[in-house]
Design an enzyme around this catalytic site. Structure first.
Site, short mmCIF file in Angstrom:
data_model
loop_
_atom_site.label_atom_id
_atom_site.label_comp_id
_atom_site.label_asym_id
_atom_site.label_seq_id
_atom_site.Cartn_x
_atom_site.Cartn_y
_atom_site.Cartn_z
N HIS A 216 1.01 -1.21 0.47
CA HIS A 216 -0.28 -0.05 0.20
C HIS A 216 0.57 0.71 -0.12
O HIS A 216 2.18 1.37 1.18
CB HIS A 216 -0.89 -0.24 0.87
CG HIS A 216 -1.83 1.30 1.52
ND1 HIS A 216 -3.04 1.53 2.19
CD2 HIS A 216 -2.22 2.20 0.49
CE1 HIS A 216 -4.05 2.33 2.06
NE2 HIS A 216 -3.75 3.10 0.42
N LEU A 217 0.88 1.77 -0.99
CA LEU A 217 2.01 3.49 -1.00
C LEU A 217 1.92 3.92 0.06
O LEU A 217 0.70 4.18 0.54
CB LEU A 217 1.21 4.40 -1.80
CG LEU A 217 2.19 5.92 -2.30
CD1 LEU A 217 3.52 5.03 -3.45
CD2 LEU A 217 0.78 6.30 -3.16
N HIS A 218 3.20 4.27 0.53
CA HIS A 218 3.67 4.23 1.94
C HIS A 218 5.44 4.82 1.78
O HIS A 218 5.58 4.19 0.91
CB HIS A 218 3.71 3.66 2.81
CG HIS A 218 4.28 2.56 3.13
ND1 HIS A 218 3.70 1.55 1.93
CD2 HIS A 218 5.52 2.49 3.32
CE1 HIS A 218 5.16 0.48 2.45
NE2 HIS A 218 6.00 0.66 2.93
N MET A 219 5.91 5.76 2.22
CA MET A 219 6.99 6.28 2.76
C MET A 219 8.13 6.39 3.39
O MET A 219 6.58 6.31 4.51
CB MET A 219 7.69 7.58 1.53
CG MET A 219 7.62 7.95 0.16
SD MET A 219 7.32 8.95 -0.22
CE MET A 219 5.82 10.04 0.10
#
Length: 383
Positions: A216-219
């Site tokens: 799931h898109l994250h940084m």
């Protein structure tokens, strides 16, 4: 290639019901273009840093994390690269089990853990750029769709922290994108860096098959009170705002905010990472403060540096005993798993472990040729 999201956008957040309990609104006037150098005494703290650290500290006091974050043993490994090694055995044993990842383009699965399922006590705040018209609607390929729910960018704690202030920046959380960088997410990362006045604030992204553990898109973002070589090392210009990093064991590409804009550099990096995604090339992105390319380590001319590494895919291969090779390790920050390795690690051993993530030279050189050509084409369109 376009990133596909799940057909049904999550609108009922359940555990995220009070997502908007605190929104950190900002504009370009809040950006900090220059940070203090290492060794400077006059260090100011930004509103962003105050909010993040105070709320992070409160979560630690309330026991929200999986373990206490006491003082980390830190040593600079002797050698010209000055690797920063830190003993963090609890993260190696207590973190959530990573998801099974088989492809850089693996689709988002709403049935698995994702960041719409975190408890409200883990959410520090959401971000809103009041200068950006996209805050009034969802952005699809750079076009605002006011009929859709506004995009939400949230900051949550990493319950298994690797350093002080370790959080996850989750851009466009309600779009439920897989772990694939969008142009908006890169922009949010760069703006988060600009909101911090701390010289040791770092942001990193791991693609799938490059040690991302949640699809799931994250940084990742955190504070490190140590200078890294990538903040001031020389890089080689390849033209069209693309440079090459060769001083580290795993070669990669380097970019800087100096001489361009957040929008322009986000668009360039997205074009490159979209090419990686389309060709199943694992990659890591590191964002840090540092000197303007070509300036000496002591220079007051500082900017934001970005490093992008295409690398070997990690799919269930043997993990080194000392450390994994994800984004921060490629940048020279090494969280070590056990006491023995922490004290015995040498620069030669670290070099060997990191170099093992490198692509074969012929493959890397072909990628380099393609990246420079993409940058040239994009540059010609903006002139």
């Amino acid at each position: 290639m376009k990133v596909k999201c799940v057909e049904k956008v999550l609108r009922n957040y359940s555990s995220m019901a009070d997502l908007d309990s605190f929104v950190l609104s900002y504009c370009s006037d809040d950006f900090v273009p220059q940070t203090a150098r290492w060794g400077d005494q006059d260090v100011k703290v930004s509103k962003f840093d105050k909010e993040l650290t105070s709320r992070w500290d409160e979560c630690m006091e309330k026991g929200v994390f999986r373990y206490d974050m006491q003082h980390l043993d830190t040593r600079v490994v002797p050698g010209p690269k000055a690797y920063v090694a830190q003993l963090n055995s609890l993260r190696a044993t207590e973190r959530r089990k990573p998801q099974t990842i088989m492809s850089v383009s693996q689709p988002f699965n709403p049935d698995l853990f994702n960041f719409t399922k975190v408890g409200t006590k883990e959410i520090l705040f959401s971000l809103q750029n009041t200068d950006d018209s996209a805050s009034n609607g969802a952005t699809v390929n750079g076009t605002v769709d006011s009929a859709q729910e506004p995009e939400r960018h949230i900051i949550i704690i990493n319950v298994s922290p690797l350093e002080y202030g370790h959080v996850l920046i989750v851009p466009q959380v309600n779009r439920c994108y897989p772990q694939v960088l969008t142009e908006t997410s890169i922009k949010v990362g760069l703006e988060s860096m600009l909101l911090s006045s701390h010289r040791g604030f770092r942001i990193g992204f791991n693609s799938l098959c490059a040690y991302a553990s949640v699809n799931h898109l994250h940084m990742h973002a955190y504070y490190l009170e140590q200078q890294l070589l990538v903040e001031y090392c020389d890089v080689k210009s390849l033209g069209h705002h693309v440079h090459e990093l060769t001083i580290m064991p795993c070669h990669g590409f380097a970019f800087q905010l100096h001489g361009t804009t957040v929008t322009q550099i986000a668009r360039l990096i997205h074009k490159v990472t979209n090419y990686f995604y389309a060709n199943d090339i694992a990659h890591n992105l590191f964002i840090t403060r540092g000197t303007v390319f070509g300036e000496p380590q002591s220079s007051t001319k500082r900017t934001i540096r970005m490093y992008l590494w295409p690398r070997k895919k990690f799919i269930g291969t043997k993990v080194p005993d000392e450390f994994n090779v994800a984004v921060i390790e490629l940048a020279g920050h090494l969280p070590i798993k056990d006491d023995s390795s922490f004290h015995s690690l040498t620069e030669e051993t670290a070099d060997q472990i990191i170099a093992d993530a490198s692509l074969p030279l012929e493959e890397y050189n072909q990628i380099k040729t393609n990246v420079v050509e993409m940058a040239r084409q994009l540059d010609s369109k903006t002139q």
